[in-house]
Design a protein around this motif. Structure first.
Motif, mmCIF file in Angstrom:
data_model
loop_
_atom_site.group_PDB
_atom_site.id
_atom_site.type_symbol
_atom_site.label_atom_id
_atom_site.label_comp_id
_atom_site.label_asym_id
_atom_site.label_seq_id
_atom_site.Cartn_x
_atom_site.Cartn_y
_atom_site.Cartn_z
ATOM 1 N N ILE A 20 5.313 5.081 11.925
ATOM 2 C CA ILE A 20 6.507 5.460 11.548
ATOM 3 C C ILE A 20 6.893 6.851 11.938
ATOM 4 O O ILE A 20 6.153 7.707 12.037
ATOM 5 N N GLY A 21 8.022 7.144 12.446
ATOM 6 C CA GLY A 21 8.359 8.480 12.665
ATOM 7 C C GLY A 21 8.831 9.140 12.118
ATOM 8 O O GLY A 21 8.483 8.919 10.645
ATOM 9 N N TRP A 22 9.293 10.434 12.200
ATOM 10 C CA TRP A 22 9.790 11.372 11.000
ATOM 11 C C TRP A 22 10.582 10.893 9.940
ATOM 12 O O TRP A 22 10.501 11.268 8.692
ATOM 13 N N THR A 23 11.632 10.253 10.336
ATOM 14 C CA THR A 23 12.635 9.515 9.545
ATOM 15 C C THR A 23 12.790 8.313 9.328
ATOM 16 O O THR A 23 13.547 7.820 8.447
ATOM 17 N N GLY A 24 11.812 7.801 9.901
ATOM 18 C CA GLY A 24 11.738 6.183 9.683
ATOM 19 C C GLY A 24 12.538 5.386 10.759
ATOM 20 O O GLY A 24 12.648 4.039 10.659
ATOM 21 N N GLY A 25 13.231 6.102 11.718
ATOM 22 C CA GLY A 25 13.861 5.609 12.708
ATOM 23 C C GLY A 25 13.106 4.849 13.897
ATOM 24 O O GLY A 25 13.738 4.156 14.623
ATOM 25 N N ARG A 26 11.945 5.245 13.911
ATOM 26 C CA ARG A 26 11.042 4.581 15.040
ATOM 27 C C ARG A 26 9.845 4.055 14.362
ATOM 28 O O ARG A 26 9.020 4.822 13.412
ATOM 29 N N THR A 27 9.553 2.647 14.402
ATOM 30 C CA THR A 27 8.394 2.175 13.988
ATOM 31 C C THR A 27 7.807 1.547 15.157
ATOM 32 O O THR A 27 8.511 0.613 15.819
ATOM 33 N N TYR A 28 6.446 1.081 15.037
ATOM 34 C CA TYR A 28 5.788 0.189 15.845
ATOM 35 C C TYR A 28 4.614 -0.681 15.140
ATOM 36 O O TYR A 28 4.107 0.220 14.026
ATOM 37 N N TYR A 29 4.408 -1.820 15.582
ATOM 38 C CA TYR A 29 3.373 -2.588 14.907
ATOM 39 C C TYR A 29 2.634 -3.249 15.805
ATOM 40 O O TYR A 29 2.711 -3.597 16.842
ATOM 41 N N LEU A 43 0.811 -1.042 0.004
ATOM 42 C CA LEU A 43 0.005 0.035 0.065
ATOM 43 C C LEU A 43 0.919 1.491 0.104
ATOM 44 O O LEU A 43 1.868 1.285 0.620
ATOM 45 N N SER A 44 0.325 2.266 -0.733
ATOM 46 C CA SER A 44 1.142 3.639 -0.683
ATOM 47 C C SER A 44 0.031 4.639 0.029
ATOM 48 O O SER A 44 -1.158 4.445 -0.334
ATOM 49 N N CYS A 45 0.631 5.686 0.278
ATOM 50 C CA CYS A 45 -0.113 6.744 0.878
ATOM 51 C C CYS A 45 0.661 7.835 0.450
ATOM 52 O O CYS A 45 1.496 8.336 1.050
ATOM 53 N N ALA A 46 0.025 8.585 -0.507
ATOM 54 C CA ALA A 46 0.741 9.815 -1.063
ATOM 55 C C ALA A 46 0.132 11.034 -0.462
ATOM 56 O O ALA A 46 -1.146 11.058 -0.227
ATOM 57 N N THR A 47 0.560 12.013 -0.227
ATOM 58 C CA THR A 47 0.420 13.114 0.699
ATOM 59 C C THR A 47 0.680 14.413 0.074
ATOM 60 O O THR A 47 1.480 14.304 -0.803
ATOM 61 N N SER A 48 -0.213 15.548 0.711
ATOM 62 C CA SER A 48 0.147 16.772 -0.135
ATOM 63 C C SER A 48 -0.639 17.674 0.869
ATOM 64 O O SER A 48 -1.412 17.460 1.522
ATOM 65 N N ASP A 95 9.378 7.941 2.142
ATOM 66 C CA ASP A 95 10.141 8.235 1.322
ATOM 67 C C ASP A 95 9.694 9.804 1.555
ATOM 68 O O ASP A 95 8.770 10.213 0.790
ATOM 69 N N ASN A 96 10.529 10.451 2.191
ATOM 70 C CA ASN A 96 10.254 12.007 2.546
ATOM 71 C C ASN A 96 10.318 12.782 1.164
ATOM 72 O O ASN A 96 9.665 13.836 1.231
ATOM 73 N N ALA A 97 11.244 12.265 0.225
ATOM 74 C CA ALA A 97 11.242 12.971 -0.972
ATOM 75 C C ALA A 97 9.995 13.021 -1.940
ATOM 76 O O ALA A 97 9.729 13.806 -2.741
ATOM 77 N N LYS A 98 9.450 11.749 -1.813
ATOM 78 C CA LYS A 98 8.082 11.474 -2.324
ATOM 79 C C LYS A 98 6.907 11.900 -1.618
ATOM 80 O O LYS A 98 5.723 11.514 -1.972
#
Length: 127
Positions: free
Chosen positions: A51-60, A20-25, A73-76
């Motif tokens: 997921i945290g700001w940079t992906g370093g923190r994740t929970y499931y 799944l993808s979630c595109a944001t704007s 992907d913060n660039a996308k």
């Protein structure tokens, strides 16, 4: 205008995979932390991953640990949910959500901590 748009859902057989993808704007994506939730028919919405700001923190959620992976992907301006070894009980509408807070493992599962939501993507796992 804040928008979150999920895509990548569909029908898959047991044991299969989907991403799944979630595109944001409409906001600065890198300053938001993101979550995935799901809602099955007749059930309450439940937490899946965070997921945290940079992906370093994740929970499931325990039900998806070892099978699902959240990434961003913060660039996308996009957050992803890779779902492997899918089971019939994974069938649900999946929603992405955003918050400006950095959440803890306890608070990340609480829907009221998120301010913006997508419209959802259907995932159906057939046996």
């Amino acid at each position: 205008q804040v928008q979150l748009t999920e895509s990548g859902g569909g029908l898959v057989q047991v044991g299969g995979s989907l991403r799944l993808s979630c595109a944001t704007s409409g906001f600065t994506f890198s300053s938001r932390t993101m979550g995935w939730f799901r809602q099955a028919p007749g059930k309450e919405r439940e937490f899946v991953a965070y997921i945290g700001w940079t992906g370093g923190r994740t929970y499931y959620a325990d039900s998806v640990k070892g099978r699902f992976t959240i990434s961003r992907d913060n660039a996308k301006n996009t957050v992803y949910l890779q779902m492997n070894s899918l089971k019939p009980e994974d069938t649900a509408v999946y929603y992405c959500a955003s918050t400006s807070r950095l959440l803890t493992e306890a608070t990340s599962s609480r829907a009221n901590f998120y301010g913006d939501w997508g419209q959802g993507a259907q995932v159906t796992v057939s046996s």
